[in-house]
Scaffold this active site. Structure first.
Site, PDB file in Angstrom:
ATOM      1  N   HIS A 221      21.215 -15.025  -1.865  1.00 15.02           N
ATOM      2  CA  HIS A 221      20.227 -14.972  -0.790  1.00 15.02           C
ATOM      3  C   HIS A 221      20.605 -15.859   0.393  1.00 15.02           C
ATOM      4  CE1 HIS A 221      16.325 -14.237   0.986  1.00 15.02           C
ATOM      5  NE2 HIS A 221      16.034 -15.526   0.997  1.00 15.02           N
TER       6      HIS A 221
ATOM      7  N   SER B  58      14.713 -13.836   5.137  1.00 19.37           N
ATOM      8  CA  SER B  58      13.735 -14.163   4.099  1.00 19.37           C
ATOM      9  C   SER B  58      12.314 -14.099   4.671  1.00 19.37           C
ATOM     10  CB  SER B  58      14.056 -15.542   3.523  1.00 19.37           C
ATOM     11  OG  SER B  58      13.420 -15.756   2.287  1.00 19.37           O
TER      12      SER B  58
ATOM     13  N   ASP C  43      22.280 -10.634  -3.333  1.00 19.99           N
ATOM     14  CA  ASP C  43      20.940 -11.227  -3.272  1.00 19.99           C
ATOM     15  C   ASP C  43      20.065 -10.630  -4.377  1.00 19.99           C
ATOM     16  OD1 ASP C  43      18.491 -12.292  -2.592  1.00 19.99           O
ATOM     17  OD2 ASP C  43      18.538 -11.635  -0.506  1.00 19.99           O
TER      18      ASP C  43
END
Length: 501
Positions: free
Chosen positions: A350, A152, A317
């Site tokens: 995610h 991320s 994701d």
């Protein structure tokens, strides 16, 4: 090897007393940089891996603090026998600039006023965060990181490292990330910021010493957490099950398990995170764009990268979907960069980079096993064959190496000299290097796999190999200290080891 925890760990702090120039043009400092480290740094300082945390993470990536109820946030990835094996690697993680877990951020004391910075803290970018990490790396005496990785926001930092400091990273492993924030990602961040800023207790960022904006920050976290999951994971985890009831309440209290879960996540989050840091870090994510708002293409942004890349996406994701990772791969391939693309197959969304250690270990360890000689070789002074024993001795003492290559006037390898050879020459009053140096030298090539070098060291019972290129030109040296670290202590290399060579 059995997977184990690194055990009890301590958080450390480096204070940078000077100021840095931020991407905004403002000067800012001094800066506290809080970090943790796991494993041992080898003598060449060539086995360091920097782990970059995500939006609300911190430096505590693995192990336990005294009294902890749970370990660091990537405990299932960092440790002996794990993906980032601390028997091989020296793993570092620092809290980002703008954070609230030790590194200077809006909740830190402004030395000019004696009060928390609040909104007087400057707006920062991912590039600024990486600049501060570079200061820490230099403080630790590390010239080149073996790898930089993270998911991320951590993946954005890994990309920024490769672009900003191309000669300081050997391997880049960005996970579940993008080269620039999309409109949807920016939109979610803005809604989360407005949730915080709409709380009356936020008070234009001046809530320190008073009640913080818990309701606003909790709501922001609830919104954010939804984006970390997937439709499938929420269906599997919660379905439409009711919480502590068999019937609807017919009011607006949380009826469903998923509602209670989000309230729990929001409530626990406000106990550990600062609202202003949340604003600043999400803004840094918004501003992240390696193309500089279209001033250059992504391929142009990556023209100077030198590291090998492993780009990892997550199949489910929808916050950072796989197409964004594939954009990074295409840009790298345009520049003929060495890049591998892998996808974690998961329904977790995610958050899968935190929840799928098995797949991650297989992908990352396979990638890191591709280390070649050129990835770990170090520069060494070269002794000329016509030098005196005394001069050779002085060079060896100053360099700290006990094995040095000997070259001709044209730079061609003609032999190798050791500290023991020098000692023999002095004891026997010899004057010429040619009388004591080894002329039949086992060498390594830059593209040679590390396992091949390991076998040579074992077969010949030697602890250093000169690295040579075309026409036997000396390019550097690879030593047993580096090799033994990277092959792991569970697979010792017979005949090598001991003192630095």
């Amino acid at each position: 090897m059995k997977e184990e925890s690194v055990g009890l760990v301590e958080t450390k702090k480096h204070v940078y007393q000077d100021k840095i120039e931020l991407e905004s043009g403002k000067k800012f400092g001094p800066i506290d940089i809080v970090y943790e480290s796991y494993g041992e740094l080898n003598e060449e300082k060539s086995n360091a891996i920097l782990v970059c945390h995500a939006l609300t993470g911190d430096a505590h990536a693995a192990g336990w603090h005294e009294g902890d109820k749970k370990p660091g946030w990537w405990e299932n990835v960092i440790g002996p026998g794990k993906t980032l094996d601390t028997e091989k690697y020296f793993v570092l993680c620092s809290n980002v600039l703008g954070g609230c877990r030790g590194t200077t951020g809006p909740s830190s004391i402004n030395p000019e006023t004696g009060e928390p910075y609040g909104l007087d803290f400057p707006v920062i970018t991912v590039s600024d965060m990486v600049k501060v990490q570079k200061i820490l790396i230099e403080h630790l005496g590390i010239e080149k990181l073996l790898a930089v990785t993270g998911g991320s926001l951590g993946g954005m930092q890994a990309l920024q490292w490769a672009v900003s400091y191309p000669d300081s990273v050997r391997f880049s492993i960005p996970i579940a990330t993008a080269a620039r924030s999309s409109p949807q990602q920016i939109a979610f961040n803005e809604v989360r910021r407005r949730a915080v800023m709409s709380d009356p207790k936020w008070n234009e960022g001046n809530y320190y010493g008073d009640e913080p904006p818990r309701d606003g920050l909790s709501l922001a976290r609830m919104i954010g957490h939804i984006t970390f999951l997937s439709d499938e994971s929420m269906r599997q985890k919660f379905g439409r099950r009711l919480q502590d009831s068999k019937e609807y309440s017919f009011d607006f209290s949380p009826d469903f398990e998923v509602e209670s879960y989000l309230h729990y996540k929001g409530g626990t989050f406000v106990e550990r995170f600062d609202a202003n840091s949340y604003l600043y870090i999400t803004r840094a994510v918004d501003y992240f764009d390696l193309t500089h708002e279209g001033e250059r293409t992504l391929a142009e942004a990556m023209e100077e990268v030198e590291s090998k890349f492993l780009v990892i996406a997550i199949s489910s994701d929808w916050l950072y979907p796989p197409y964004q990772s594939k954009e990074i791969v295409r840009a790298l391939k345009t520049n003929d960069a060495d890049v591998t693309y892998s996808e974690i197959k998961s329904s977790y969304g995610h958050d899968a980079f935190l929840l799928e250690p098995g797949q991650l270990k297989h992908i990352v360890t396979d990638f890191l096993s591709q280390i070649r000689v050129k990835d770990i070789q170090t520069d060494v002074p070269v002794i000329r064959a016509d030098m005196s024993i005394e001069t050779a001795s002085e060079i060896m003492i100053e360099s700290g190496y006990t094995h040095l290559p000997v070259s001709s006037k044209t730079g061609k390898l003609v032999g190798i000299i050791t500290a023991w050879d020098i000692a023999k020459a002095v004891a026997e009053n010899l004057e010429s290097l040619k009388e004591v140096m080894t002329k039949e030298v086992v060498t390594a090539s830059p593209e040679e796999p590390i396992n091949s070098v390991t076998r040579k060291m074992k077969d010949h019972n030697i602890s250093a190999l000169p690295v040579t290129g075309e026409a036997d030109k000396i390019l550097g040296i690879v030593t047993s200290d580096t090799i033994s670290q990277l092959v792991g202590r569970e697979r010792p290399v017979p005949g090598i080891g001991g003192p630095r060579v």
